[in-house]
Design an enzyme around this catalytic site. Structure first.
Site, PDB file in Angstrom:
ATOM      1  CE  LYS A 155       2.057 -46.004   1.367  1.00  0.00           C
ATOM      2  NZ  LYS A 155       1.960 -47.430   1.151  1.00  0.00           N
ATOM      3  CD  GLU A 159      15.198 -37.275  -6.124  1.00  0.00           C
ATOM      4  OE1 GLU A 159      15.187 -37.517  -7.342  1.00  0.00           O
ATOM      5  OE2 GLU A 159      15.694 -36.243  -5.638  1.00  0.00           O
ATOM      6  CB  CYS A 171      14.127 -44.311 -10.759  1.00  0.00           C
ATOM      7  SG  CYS A 171      15.411 -44.507  -9.518  1.00  0.00           S
TER       8      CYS A 171
HETATM    9  P1  NAD Z   1       3.833 -45.123  -6.726  1.00  0.00           P
HETATM   10  O1  NAD Z   1       3.872 -43.652  -6.932  1.00  0.00           O
HETATM   11  O2  NAD Z   1       2.677 -45.870  -7.226  1.00  0.00           O
HETATM   12  O3  NAD Z   1       3.921 -45.451  -5.160  1.00  0.00           O
HETATM   13  C1  NAD Z   1       4.963 -44.926  -4.345  1.00  0.00           C
HETATM   14  C2  NAD Z   1       4.472 -44.875  -2.909  1.00  0.00           C
HETATM   15  O4  NAD Z   1       3.418 -43.914  -2.824  1.00  0.00           O
HETATM   16  C3  NAD Z   1       3.898 -46.191  -2.403  1.00  0.00           C
HETATM   17  O5  NAD Z   1       4.236 -46.362  -1.049  1.00  0.00           O
HETATM   18  C4  NAD Z   1       2.401 -45.980  -2.561  1.00  0.00           C
HETATM   19  O6  NAD Z   1       1.624 -46.779  -1.692  1.00  0.00           O
HETATM   20  C5  NAD Z   1       2.278 -44.509  -2.211  1.00  0.00           C
HETATM   21  N1  NAD Z   1       1.068 -43.859  -2.738  1.00  0.00           N
HETATM   22  C6  NAD Z   1       0.297 -44.243  -3.799  1.00  0.00           C
HETATM   23  N2  NAD Z   1      -0.735 -43.388  -3.956  1.00  0.00           N
HETATM   24  C7  NAD Z   1      -0.617 -42.437  -2.996  1.00  0.00           C
HETATM   25  C8  NAD Z   1      -1.363 -41.275  -2.642  1.00  0.00           C
HETATM   26  N3  NAD Z   1      -2.461 -40.921  -3.320  1.00  0.00           N
HETATM   27  N4  NAD Z   1      -0.934 -40.523  -1.602  1.00  0.00           N
HETATM   28  C9  NAD Z   1       0.184 -40.849  -0.927  1.00  0.00           C
HETATM   29  N5  NAD Z   1       0.931 -41.954  -1.188  1.00  0.00           N
HETATM   30  C10 NAD Z   1       0.538 -42.733  -2.225  1.00  0.00           C
HETATM   31  O7  NAD Z   1       5.223 -45.680  -7.317  1.00  0.00           O
HETATM   32  P2  NAD Z   1       5.710 -47.200  -7.419  1.00  0.00           P
HETATM   33  O8  NAD Z   1       4.933 -47.882  -8.488  1.00  0.00           O
HETATM   34  O9  NAD Z   1       5.756 -47.810  -6.053  1.00  0.00           O
HETATM   35  O10 NAD Z   1       7.233 -47.002  -7.887  1.00  0.00           O
HETATM   36  C11 NAD Z   1       7.613 -46.851  -9.215  1.00  0.00           C
HETATM   37  C12 NAD Z   1       7.953 -45.401  -9.504  1.00  0.00           C
HETATM   38  O11 NAD Z   1       8.953 -44.937  -8.589  1.00  0.00           O
HETATM   39  C13 NAD Z   1       8.567 -45.194 -10.882  1.00  0.00           C
HETATM   40  O12 NAD Z   1       8.009 -44.059 -11.483  1.00  0.00           O
HETATM   41  C14 NAD Z   1      10.046 -44.960 -10.582  1.00  0.00           C
HETATM   42  O13 NAD Z   1      10.739 -44.216 -11.553  1.00  0.00           O
HETATM   43  C15 NAD Z   1       9.971 -44.247  -9.291  1.00  0.00           C
HETATM   44  N6  NAD Z   1      11.244 -44.347  -8.569  1.00  0.00           N
HETATM   45  C16 NAD Z   1      12.042 -43.238  -8.499  1.00  0.00           C
HETATM   46  C17 NAD Z   1      13.268 -43.309  -7.848  1.00  0.00           C
HETATM   47  C18 NAD Z   1      14.135 -42.098  -7.723  1.00  0.00           C
HETATM   48  O14 NAD Z   1      14.980 -42.047  -6.833  1.00  0.00           O
HETATM   49  N7  NAD Z   1      13.965 -41.105  -8.586  1.00  0.00           N
HETATM   50  C19 NAD Z   1      13.685 -44.515  -7.264  1.00  0.00           C
HETATM   51  C20 NAD Z   1      12.844 -45.625  -7.380  1.00  0.00           C
HETATM   52  C21 NAD Z   1      11.623 -45.531  -8.021  1.00  0.00           C
END
Ligand code: NAD
Length: 491
Positions: A183, A258, A292
């Protein structure tokens, strides 16, 4: 599956559907607009629900045994071919990624290259022996271990590396003999489509990789709770990650998270301020600060503080935001209107806390979501802007009395993803490597940017810190160990 790869011409819209088994399902609904050109509708994807996830898990369950029964090098050959196909399509996928997510051309081209390297790396892993031969305590007995696939696994990915992250989660799952339900983030449906299409065209049997679109709460939540999924690998924000963790653990499945970062770059007196500022800017303003592993805190010792601030301000002035399809542009737009509001709110909070903006970020350009980079000085370790993830082109400069205090400040946060130091003092570099609480440590290199063969992940609130992604060890998450005793008595 014979789906066309959608076009990458500005003004044309890729009409996407779920990819489940050998079928394309759902009607394109949710639109994704180019953050640099709001009139450009890049893609439209269907809104799935729990029923769509059920269908995907079922299709994956049917396909997985046949896929796992293939010799691992044959699975690897599919990944290698997919890498070659993506390489042949690299310009086209790059253009779509620029339009969809807002990276610059060079950043998007690099990210697509990263996905290709990942497919090739794990394709090659098909030839690597897994398991070990161990001495048995009984005569005429052979003991060895096998790594078995988990079965069907769920993958939930964020928007900020919309093709590299799906690739680095999917490729080790596939080479290990699993089937996947992926997803992608709602903001970036098209990049994940390109990955799935390349794998399909490379001969991945239908159902081994299923792509389901839709809102996080319904589709992501259904993946987290689905009893047919043996594991869930998630990258994204902390709030969502910890919610999913509870749901996955409740049903006894394996979880990898992550999440966020608040990555420090320590700059010591002996450093060249121009070099240090360039390193800070690459990680702080590159990919519009939406990584990130972005440098969001620069922690300076007294002898370099003012020279570093001046050099960093000069760097910030170079990163004027613009449309990444113009290849001269160094920094792309902010990904969405809500992320833009959040970035601007952070600038307000920082000012309220007493930080001064040396180079003031503000909205620029009428058409797209463009934000100038910001350098904040006078930031204290306790300020919210020094503790919480901003996820925009905002770098806070903090002052430390000495190198040891700089490391204390660097560690004084809930996160521990990436960290860097700029110094030519080998003793200080080693002290930093020993003391810093971060999964990735860089000396004289930007905090962002890693290789596909190097383990990746964080500590503290940045990660579940159980399994690492990337590198040969990434397959550990997607497999379990079976110990075998093979007796061969005579007579
Ligand atoms: P997000 O948590 O909003 O979304 C991530 C994914 O989770 C998306 O596919 C989203 O649709 C899904 N999602 C949202 N709500 C959900 C729920 N209730 N249940 C299940 N899935 C759900 O994050 P984002 O805004 O897409 O990404 C930014 C974040 O990602 C930042 O905090 C960044 O630091 C982090 N990030 C971390 C890494 C790493 O490797 N540590 C890499 C890239 C991004």
């Amino acid at each position: 599956m014979t789906a066309d790869v959608p076009t990458s011409i500005p003004g044309s819209t890729a009409l996407l559907q779920h990819r489940i088994g050998d079928r394309l399902l759902g009607e394109p609904a949710a639109e994704r607009r180019n953050p640099a050109r709001p009139d450009d509708v890049v893609a439209a994807a269907p809104d799935g629900d729990a029923d769509t996830v059920d269908q995907a898990v079922e299709a994956a369950g049917r396909a997985q045994p046949g896929w796992a029964a293939l010799p691992a090098p044959a699975r690897g050959a599919v990944l290698l071919r997919a890498g070659d196909l993506m390489s042949a399509r690299r310009d086209r996928i790059t253009a779509d990624l620029v339009r969809e997510e807002g990276k610059t051309w060079a950043e998007a081209y690099g990210e697509v290259g990263r996905a290709i390297e990942i497919l090739r790396f794990y394709g090659g892993e098909g030839w690597r022996g897994r398991g070990e031969l161990v001495p048995a305590g009984t005569a005429r007995t052979m003991a060895y271990t096998r790594r078995e696939p988990l079965g069907v696994v769920g993958v939930i990915t964020p928007w900020n590396f919309p093709i590299a992250i799906p690739a680095w989660k999917t490729a080790p799952a596939l080479i290990s003999g699993n089937a996947v339900v992926l997803k992608p983030a709602g903001l970036t449906p098209l990049s994940a489509w390109h990955l799935a299409q390349a794998l399909s065209d490379a001969g991945l049997p239908p159902g081994v990789l299923n792509l389901v679109y839709g809102p996080g709460g319904s589709v992501g939540g259904a993946i987290a709770r689905h009893r047919g999924l043996a594991a869930v690998s998630f990258t994204g924000s902390n709030d969502v990650g910890r919610l999913i963790e509870r749901q996955v653990q409740e049903r006894g499945a394996r979880i990898l998270l992550e999440m966020g970062g608040k990555n420090p770059l320590v700059v010591l007196d002996d450093a060249d301020p121009e070099v240090a500022a360039s390193i800070a800017a690459q990680s702080g303003f590159g990919v519009t600060g939406q990584a990130c592993t972005a440098t969001s805190r620069v922690i300076c010792t007294p002898g370099i503080h003012d020279r570093l601030v001046a050099a960093l301000a000069a760097q910030a002035a170079r990163y004027r935001p613009g449309d990444g399809l113009d290849r001269s542009v160094l920094m792309g737009p902010v990904v969405s209107a809500s992320q833009m509001r959040s970035d601007l709110e952070w600038l307000r909070i920082a000012a309220e806390e007493g930080a001064q903006a040396v180079v003031a970020g503000g909205q620029s350009g009428a058409a797209g979501q463009f934000l100038d980079p910001t350098v904040l000085v006078g930031v204290k370790p306790s300020h919210r802007v020094a503790q919480e993830e901003v996820f925009g082109p905002v770098v806070s400069v903090l002052a430390a009395d000495n190198p040891d205090q700089a490391v204390d400040i660097a560690n004084d946060i809930p996160f521990g993803l990436s960290a860097g130091i700029v110094t030519n003092d080998l003793r200080q570099a080693h002290r930093f490597i020993e003391r810093i609480q971060a999964g990735i440590v860089k000396v004289n290199r930007p905090t962002s940017g890693v290789d596909p063969n190097v383990p990746f992940g964080g500590v503290k609130e940045s990660s579940t810190n159980t399994y690492r992604e990337q590198g040969a060890g990434a397959t550990d998450f997607y497999t379990w160990t079976k110990s075998v005793y093979l007796g061969f008595d005579e007579g």
